[in-house]
Design a protein around this motif. Structure first.
Motif, mmCIF file in Angstrom:
data_model
loop_
_atom_site.group_PDB
_atom_site.id
_atom_site.type_symbol
_atom_site.label_atom_id
_atom_site.label_comp_id
_atom_site.label_asym_id
_atom_site.label_seq_id
_atom_site.Cartn_x
_atom_site.Cartn_y
_atom_site.Cartn_z
ATOM 1 N N LEU A 30 49.944 12.544 65.851
ATOM 2 C CA LEU A 30 48.813 12.600 64.923
ATOM 3 C C LEU A 30 49.250 12.574 63.459
ATOM 4 O O LEU A 30 48.430 12.333 62.582
ATOM 5 C CB LEU A 30 47.973 13.853 65.187
ATOM 6 N N VAL A 31 50.530 12.801 63.198
ATOM 7 C CA VAL A 31 51.008 12.837 61.810
ATOM 8 C C VAL A 31 50.783 11.505 61.094
ATOM 9 O O VAL A 31 50.166 11.482 60.021
ATOM 10 C CB VAL A 31 52.484 13.293 61.715
ATOM 11 N N VAL A 37 51.478 16.414 57.967
ATOM 12 C CA VAL A 37 51.770 17.374 59.037
ATOM 13 C C VAL A 37 50.676 18.428 59.114
ATOM 14 O O VAL A 37 50.235 18.806 60.203
ATOM 15 C CB VAL A 37 53.156 18.037 58.823
ATOM 16 N N THR A 38 50.187 18.890 57.957
ATOM 17 C CA THR A 38 49.151 19.925 57.977
ATOM 18 C C THR A 38 47.851 19.393 58.580
ATOM 19 O O THR A 38 47.186 20.096 59.344
ATOM 20 C CB THR A 38 48.894 20.507 56.568
ATOM 21 N N ALA A 40 47.657 16.959 60.792
ATOM 22 C CA ALA A 40 47.936 16.807 62.225
ATOM 23 C C ALA A 40 47.876 18.161 62.932
ATOM 24 O O ALA A 40 47.356 18.264 64.054
ATOM 25 C CB ALA A 40 49.298 16.153 62.431
ATOM 26 N N LEU A 41 48.394 19.186 62.288
ATOM 27 C CA LEU A 41 48.347 20.534 62.857
ATOM 28 C C LEU A 41 46.898 21.003 63.008
ATOM 29 O O LEU A 41 46.500 21.502 64.067
ATOM 30 C CB LEU A 41 49.128 21.503 61.969
ATOM 31 N N LEU A 42 46.100 20.824 61.969
ATOM 32 C CA LEU A 42 44.703 21.245 62.023
ATOM 33 C C LEU A 42 43.937 20.436 63.068
ATOM 34 O O LEU A 42 43.136 20.993 63.829
ATOM 35 C CB LEU A 42 44.042 21.105 60.652
ATOM 36 N N LEU A 43 44.195 19.130 63.154
ATOM 37 C CA LEU A 43 43.520 18.297 64.146
ATOM 38 C C LEU A 43 43.926 18.695 65.562
ATOM 39 O O LEU A 43 43.077 18.763 66.451
ATOM 40 C CB LEU A 43 43.809 16.817 63.886
ATOM 41 N N ARG A 76 44.389 28.636 52.579
ATOM 42 C CA ARG A 76 43.061 28.113 52.251
ATOM 43 C C ARG A 76 43.150 26.701 51.687
ATOM 44 O O ARG A 76 42.381 25.816 52.055
ATOM 45 C CB ARG A 76 42.410 29.063 51.247
ATOM 46 N N TRP A 77 44.091 26.493 50.778
ATOM 47 C CA TRP A 77 44.219 25.192 50.109
ATOM 48 C C TRP A 77 44.781 24.145 51.061
ATOM 49 O O TRP A 77 44.356 22.980 51.007
ATOM 50 C CB TRP A 77 45.074 25.335 48.849
ATOM 51 N N GLU A 78 45.710 24.516 51.910
ATOM 52 C CA GLU A 78 46.230 23.583 52.909
ATOM 53 C C GLU A 78 45.135 23.180 53.884
ATOM 54 O O GLU A 78 45.031 22.006 54.269
ATOM 55 C CB GLU A 78 47.408 24.211 53.664
ATOM 56 N N GLN A 79 44.310 24.141 54.283
ATOM 57 C CA GLN A 79 43.192 23.844 55.173
ATOM 58 C C GLN A 79 42.225 22.870 54.509
ATOM 59 O O GLN A 79 41.777 21.897 55.128
ATOM 60 C CB GLN A 79 42.425 25.116 55.530
ATOM 61 N N ALA A 80 41.887 23.124 53.255
ATOM 62 C CA ALA A 80 40.930 22.277 52.547
ATOM 63 C C ALA A 80 41.438 20.843 52.443
ATOM 64 O O ALA A 80 40.690 19.883 52.676
ATOM 65 C CB ALA A 80 40.649 22.844 51.158
ATOM 66 N N THR A 81 42.706 20.685 52.109
ATOM 67 C CA THR A 81 43.291 19.345 52.007
ATOM 68 C C THR A 81 43.324 18.658 53.364
ATOM 69 O O THR A 81 42.958 17.484 53.488
ATOM 70 C CB THR A 81 44.714 19.420 51.408
ATOM 71 N N ALA A 82 43.739 19.388 54.387
ATOM 72 C CA ALA A 82 43.804 18.820 55.732
ATOM 73 C C ALA A 82 42.408 18.424 56.216
ATOM 74 O O ALA A 82 42.216 17.327 56.760
ATOM 75 C CB ALA A 82 44.440 19.821 56.699
#
Length: 126
Positions: A30-31, A37-38, A40-43, A76-82
């Protein structure tokens, strides 16, 4: 190494098991289609959540920012971007519902499958 320092730096096995907790895995394929990577991790985590969702909800599941953070370790910011990357790619739908409002998510597996096929086709020898 200093002997007294070495003896104080040892972890008890029980503490080590608590520190290691549950390993976090994601689908590496998924990357390249998700853009990071973030994402892909969230997905990957969203796919797991969708598989466990109530069938009556048509794939929708609710997840708070804190819950995403607990499950993935993303800020929070990594989640928002992902989430933005996944929405833009058409892999994840979001809607805010209820009082108080909750954020609901749905994975679009047909779009993920299409992107994976396109990626495989682009990599196939000609």
């Amino acid at each position: 190494m200093n002997a007294p320092l070495a003896s104080t730096a040892r972890l008890h096995p029980e503490l080590l098991l608590q520190i290691l907790d549950v390993p976090l895995s994601f689908h590496r394929c998924l990357v390249p289609i998700s853009g990071s990577v973030t994402a892909a991790l969230l997905l990957s985590q969203a796919i797991c959540n969708a598989q466990g969702a109530d069938p009556a909800l048509d794939g929708w599941f609710s997840k708070s920012q804190d819950e995403w953070g607990e499950e993935t370790g993303l800020t929070r910011w990594e989640q928002a971007t992902a989430r933005r990357l996944l929405r833009e790619a058409g892999f994840l739908e979001e809607q805010r519902l209820g009082m108080p409002a909750k954020l609901w998510f749905r994975v679009r597996p047909e779009r993920v499958w299409q992107a994976l096929q396109e990626r495989a086709g682009a990599l196939a020898p000609r």
